[in-house]
Scaffold this active site. Structure first.
Site, PDB file in Angstrom:
ATOM      1  N   CYS A 100       0.837  -1.205   0.000  1.00 50.53           N
ATOM      2  CA  CYS A 100       0.000   0.000   0.000  1.00 50.53           C
ATOM      3  C   CYS A 100       0.871   1.254   0.000  1.00 50.53           C
ATOM      4  O   CYS A 100       1.711   1.432   0.885  1.00 50.53           O
ATOM      5  CB  CYS A 100      -0.919   0.019   1.221  1.00 50.53           C
ATOM      6  SG  CYS A 100      -1.881   1.549   1.390  1.00 50.53           S
ATOM      7  N   CYS A 116       0.430   3.623   3.352  1.00 51.87           N
ATOM      8  CA  CYS A 116       0.918   3.223   4.674  1.00 51.87           C
ATOM      9  C   CYS A 116       2.276   3.885   4.926  1.00 51.87           C
ATOM     10  O   CYS A 116       2.976   4.272   3.979  1.00 51.87           O
ATOM     11  CB  CYS A 116       1.063   1.711   4.761  1.00 51.87           C
ATOM     12  SG  CYS A 116      -0.514   0.827   4.880  1.00 51.87           S
ATOM     13  N   HIS A 156      -4.067   0.999   8.166  1.00 51.39           N
ATOM     14  CA  HIS A 156      -4.566   0.551   6.867  1.00 51.39           C
ATOM     15  C   HIS A 156      -5.962  -0.055   6.959  1.00 51.39           C
ATOM     16  O   HIS A 156      -6.760   0.053   6.019  1.00 51.39           O
ATOM     17  CB  HIS A 156      -3.593  -0.479   6.278  1.00 51.39           C
ATOM     18  CG  HIS A 156      -3.986  -1.007   4.939  1.00 51.39           C
ATOM     19  ND1 HIS A 156      -3.655  -0.369   3.756  1.00 51.39           N
ATOM     20  CD2 HIS A 156      -4.689  -2.124   4.584  1.00 51.39           C
ATOM     21  CE1 HIS A 156      -4.128  -1.052   2.736  1.00 51.39           C
ATOM     22  NE2 HIS A 156      -4.754  -2.129   3.210  1.00 51.39           N
ATOM     23  N   ASN A 205     -13.988   8.753  -1.402  1.00 49.60           N
ATOM     24  CA  ASN A 205     -14.624   7.587  -2.011  1.00 49.60           C
ATOM     25  C   ASN A 205     -14.266   6.372  -1.153  1.00 49.60           C
ATOM     26  O   ASN A 205     -13.095   6.177  -0.833  1.00 49.60           O
ATOM     27  CB  ASN A 205     -14.117   7.335  -3.429  1.00 49.60           C
ATOM     28  CG  ASN A 205     -14.322   8.526  -4.349  1.00 49.60           C
ATOM     29  OD1 ASN A 205     -15.311   9.232  -4.234  1.00 49.60           O
ATOM     30  ND2 ASN A 205     -13.390   8.749  -5.260  1.00 49.60           N
ATOM     31  N   HIS A 238      -6.839   1.945   1.564  1.00 47.41           N
ATOM     32  CA  HIS A 238      -6.403   2.654   2.769  1.00 47.41           C
ATOM     33  C   HIS A 238      -7.319   3.852   3.024  1.00 47.41           C
ATOM     34  O   HIS A 238      -7.675   4.563   2.080  1.00 47.41           O
ATOM     35  CB  HIS A 238      -4.961   3.123   2.587  1.00 47.41           C
ATOM     36  CG  HIS A 238      -4.317   3.627   3.843  1.00 47.41           C
ATOM     37  ND1 HIS A 238      -3.322   2.945   4.508  1.00 47.41           N
ATOM     38  CD2 HIS A 238      -4.530   4.759   4.570  1.00 47.41           C
ATOM     39  CE1 HIS A 238      -2.947   3.631   5.567  1.00 47.41           C
ATOM     40  NE2 HIS A 238      -3.678   4.734   5.629  1.00 47.41           N
ATOM     41  N   HIS A 265      -8.603   7.155   3.089  1.00 47.18           N
ATOM     42  CA  HIS A 265      -8.067   8.406   2.565  1.00 47.18           C
ATOM     43  C   HIS A 265      -9.144   9.140   1.776  1.00 47.18           C
ATOM     44  O   HIS A 265     -10.170   8.557   1.401  1.00 47.18           O
ATOM     45  CB  HIS A 265      -6.854   8.146   1.647  1.00 47.18           C
ATOM     46  CG  HIS A 265      -7.213   7.602   0.303  1.00 47.18           C
ATOM     47  ND1 HIS A 265      -7.645   6.301   0.102  1.00 47.18           N
ATOM     48  CD2 HIS A 265      -7.228   8.179  -0.938  1.00 47.18           C
ATOM     49  CE1 HIS A 265      -7.890   6.094  -1.178  1.00 47.18           C
ATOM     50  NE2 HIS A 265      -7.656   7.223  -1.840  1.00 47.18           N
ATOM     51  N   GLN A 322      -9.574  12.860  -1.020  1.00 50.35           N
ATOM     52  CA  GLN A 322      -8.864  13.671  -1.998  1.00 50.35           C
ATOM     53  C   GLN A 322      -9.344  15.112  -1.930  1.00 50.35           C
ATOM     54  O   GLN A 322     -10.419  15.392  -1.400  1.00 50.35           O
ATOM     55  CB  GLN A 322      -9.076  13.112  -3.405  1.00 50.35           C
ATOM     56  CG  GLN A 322      -8.569  11.686  -3.587  1.00 50.35           C
ATOM     57  CD  GLN A 322      -8.796  11.184  -4.994  1.00 50.35           C
ATOM     58  OE1 GLN A 322      -8.248  11.702  -5.961  1.00 50.35           O
ATOM     59  NE2 GLN A 322      -9.620  10.155  -5.134  1.00 50.35           N
TER      60      GLN A 322
END
Length: 348
Positions: free
Chosen positions: A70, A73, A127, A167, A178, A180, A182
């Protein structure tokens, strides 16, 4: 909060947001990275009066790697990721495969550069976690990052609107699991925002009127003294919740510390309610609607729109002919039923 700016091996900016002042952020990215791609090409569709970004470099972006590869991470001995540090609280960095950027090239006649900026926001170094599992303190740090980046991106020449979003779920089309989100700095005002502002121009109190009506109605899912979460009267999606502050503000930087603190427990309780509906991790899109940088700021009303494409266990709401081709939505779940189901799961 401690804010530390550093750079990745290809020159992209990375910002650590830490709760501790003694956090060590001296780790250096030594990866042999390719040069940064040029900004996308913007083409205007005269039939819809909308811009389309052509960004062929995004075809090569990372797609659902195994957990031990990933890129979000922390870096470990022998495996360098997008985050050089061995741990972190919240990290923001420029997207390696951006839809918009300030790295400009030359563009064909009739189109223009997709100037702007795209950033990745890592909510936690864990994660296997999710936004719904973050502590109120961690959500507060994410909100500080959102507000900080909204202000910074709004100052980039050519950026007209800043959009913070998340998303979640393979069904939505994520490329990295993971936790997150944007942030997009668009070189234009987006179509949805233009429609919102056009409606508000006819009725300047429109957003406040909508909130007032929903707070008095049957579709409130959760509320506190400063925020209300409700299923909208004309919800497009099977499970859709809008979260409004009770005070009209244009964007995230305009929220008070009290408003930011009050948002955290309300929002995470709604996210957990989504997951509790069918005892699965609900795929969703979470979208902050903020005022454009230079227009309609007196009309806009900051709010978050959260929705899932899951309509029942094992069933998804696909955007088929009516929605995709004509933009005419048909919702299979009555908003009042959705509100009842979600309200039964809220753990505030």
């Amino acid at each position: 909060m401690k804010r530390t700016i550093t750079h990745l091996a290809d020159g992209r900016e990375l910002i650590y947001f830490d709760r501790r002042d003694d956090a060590d952020r001296s780790a250096v990215d030594h990866r042999p990275l390719d040069p940064r791609p040029l900004a996308s090409e913007l083409r205007f569709d005269p039939l819809t009066e909308e811009w389309v970004a052509i960004a062929s470099h995004r075809q090569t972006r990372t797609f659902l790697p195994p957990a031990d590869e990933c890129p979000l991470c922390p870096s470990t001995e022998g495996r360098a990721s997008e985050i050089p540090a061995s741990d972190y609280d919240v990290v923001v960095f420029e997207n390696r495969f951006p839809s918009f950027s300030t790295n400009l090239g030359t563009y064909p006649e009739g189109s223009r550069a997709g100037v702007g900026r795209c950033e990745v926001v890592c909510f936690t170094s864990d994660h296997d976690s999710s936004f719904s599992q973050l502590s109120d303190e961690q959500v507060g740090l994410v909100m500080e990052a959102w507000a900080d980046r909204t202000a910074e991106l709004s100052g980039i020449e050519g950026v007209e609107q800043v959009f913070c979003f998340e998303n979640r779920g393979e069904e939505i089309g994520i490329t990295l699991p993971h936790p997150h989100g944007q942030i997009y700095g668009y070189p234009y005002v987006t179509p949805r925002t233009r429609r919102h502002l056009a409606a508000a121009a006819k009725t300047p109190t429109l957003f406040a009127d909508v909130l007032r009506a929903e707070r008095a109605g049957p579709r409130v899912v959760a509320a506190n003294e400063l925020w209300t979460a409700f299923v909208p009267h004309a919800a497009r999606w099977p499970f859709e919740v809008h979260i409004y502050p009770h005070r009209q503000v244009p964007d995230l930087p305009a929220l008070t510390q009290e408003e930011r603190a009050a948002f955290a427990p309300l929002y995470t309780s709604v996210l957990r309610a989504f997951d509790g509906l069918f005892d699965v991790r609900m795929p969703y899109i979470s979208a902050w609607h903020q005022a454009p940088v230079r227009q309609g700021r007196d009309l806009a009303y900051l709010h978050l729109e959260l929705f899932s494409i899951r309509r029942a266990p094992g069933k998804l709401k696909y955007l088929a002919g009516s929605e995709s081709a004509m933009g005419a939505f048909v919702n299979d779940v009555p908003p009042e039923m959705a509100a009842d189901l979600l309200r039964s799961q809220v753990d505030l």
